[in-house]
Design an enzyme around this catalytic site. Structure first.
Site, short mmCIF file in Angstrom:
data_model
loop_
_atom_site.label_atom_id
_atom_site.label_comp_id
_atom_site.label_asym_id
_atom_site.label_seq_id
_atom_site.Cartn_x
_atom_site.Cartn_y
_atom_site.Cartn_z
N SER A 144 -2.44 1.93 2.53
CA SER A 144 -2.41 3.35 2.16
C SER A 144 -1.97 3.42 0.70
O SER A 144 -1.39 2.45 0.20
CB SER A 144 -1.40 4.08 3.04
N TYR A 158 6.64 4.79 7.49
CA TYR A 158 5.23 4.59 7.12
C TYR A 158 5.14 3.83 5.80
O TYR A 158 4.39 2.85 5.67
CB TYR A 158 4.55 5.96 7.02
N LYS A 162 3.54 0.06 5.15
CA LYS A 162 2.37 -0.15 4.29
C LYS A 162 2.71 -1.08 3.11
O LYS A 162 1.85 -1.84 2.66
CB LYS A 162 1.82 1.20 3.81
#
Ligand SMILES: NC(=O)c1ccc[n+]([C@@H]2O[C@H](COP(=O)([O-])OP(=O)(O)OC[C@H]3O[C@@H](n4cnc5c(N)ncnc54)[C@H](O)[C@@H]3O)[C@@H](O)[C@H]2O)c1
Length: 283
Positions: A144, A158, A162
């Site tokens: 991402s 998150y 990533k």
């Protein structure tokens, strides 16, 4: 090493293939004449996706939880049993939950890390030997822009997951190139794309509570609005992935300016010692 130039008759495996970017990659691969196996934890979405994708070519579905090495081994066995070869593997399944730092329970951290990081790692560990044994192929790991940009409010697990995908994938690519491996690696780092990602908590395990902190809900509402307004069409992302496999390109940046701004913020922080302000998701 050159990328894959002829896709027809080859086989792709896509995790998280029942929705969003995974579904779009599967469709694009089918349109190129590939046979495609989609793997997803959500059985009903998987069944629907297989039905829809059948209009574009030869597709199979297998329920797979990427947190489980056993599930991925069973997936590999099923694909080899059906199609006899595997050429492209997209480790794409991903989830998101969060909140302010101390409000995030350990179970939520483990869920996000287990799907987003260990799911990708498991896929590399299971499929890389099969690609090498088959004479070559390509691995696409989905990260991402959050892999380049820290400090987005309420999205700390998150972001950490990533960053881990980025570090692992860069190191894998360097090792494989140094060794002259016939397997290429790409890192897909999307910015906002119109998918069901803002509703990722639909797949949370029973021990992970829904994130309901007001600040967190507001961030997700803003992200949903931004994505709906300016999000990229997943089909466009799928086209970029296909080009990267064709040319054996590592970085697939759907929004390069966002990735570069994220890196620049951190370089400035290192140079000045002053931490940047919190970022707004999707910006
Ligand atoms: N949409 C965006 O704006 C965006 C931006 C950056 C990165 N990404 C990344 O793109 C990838 C694809 O997400 P998307 O945006 O298409 O979202 P999506 O929710 O539409 O699709 C994700 C798919 O992964 C599946 N999945 C979830 N947990 C799983 C598990 N344990 N095992 C197997 N499958 C599982 C879901 O059922 C779903 O079908 C994710 O890794 C996500 O982090 C998306």
């Amino acid at each position: 090493m050159a990328g894959i130039t002829e896709f027809s008759g080859k086989t792709a495996v896509v995790t998280g293939g029942a929705s969003g970017i995974g579904f779009a990659m599967a469709r694009r691969f089918l349109e190129e004449g590939m046979r495609v196996a989609i793997a997803d934890v959500e059985q009903s979405a998987l069944d629907t996706a297989v039905r829809e994708l059948s209009a574009f070519g030869d597709v199979m579905g297998k329920r797979t939880d990427v947190r489980s090495v056993g599930d991925l081994e069973a997936l590999a066995e099923a694909v080899l049993g059906t199609y006899g070869r595997i050429d492209v593997v997209c480790n794409n399944a991903g989830v998101e939950t969060g909140g302010s730092f101390l409000s995030i329970p350990e179970e939520a951290w483990r869920w996000v890390m287990n799907v987003n990081f260990f799911g990708v790692l498991n896929g590399c560990r299971v499929f890389l030997p099969l690609l090498e044994a088959g004479g070559g192929g390509h691995i696409v790991n989905t990260a991402s822009v959050a892999a380049f940009s820290s400090g987005t409010a309420t999205m700390t697990p998150y972001c950490a997951s990533k960053f881990a995908v980025l570090g692992m994938s860069e190191s894998l690519e360097v090792e494989l190139r140094t060794a002259g491996s016939p397997v290429g690696v790409s890192l897909l780092a999307p910015g906002p794309v119109k998918t069901r990602m803002v509703d990722a908590e639909r797949n949370r395990p029973a021990d992970v509570p829904l994130a309901t902190e007001p600040g967190r809900v507001a961030v997700m509402e803003r992200l949903a609005a931004t994505t709906a307004e300016v999000g990229m069409d997943p089909a466009e992302v799928a086209g970029q992935v296909l080009d990267a496999i064709r040319t054996n390109t590592f970085f697939v940046l759907t929004h390069p300016e966002m990735a570069q701004a994220g890196v620049q913020r951190r370089l400035d922080w290192m140079a000045t010692g002053t931490p940047p302000p919190a970022r707004q998701a999707g910006k």
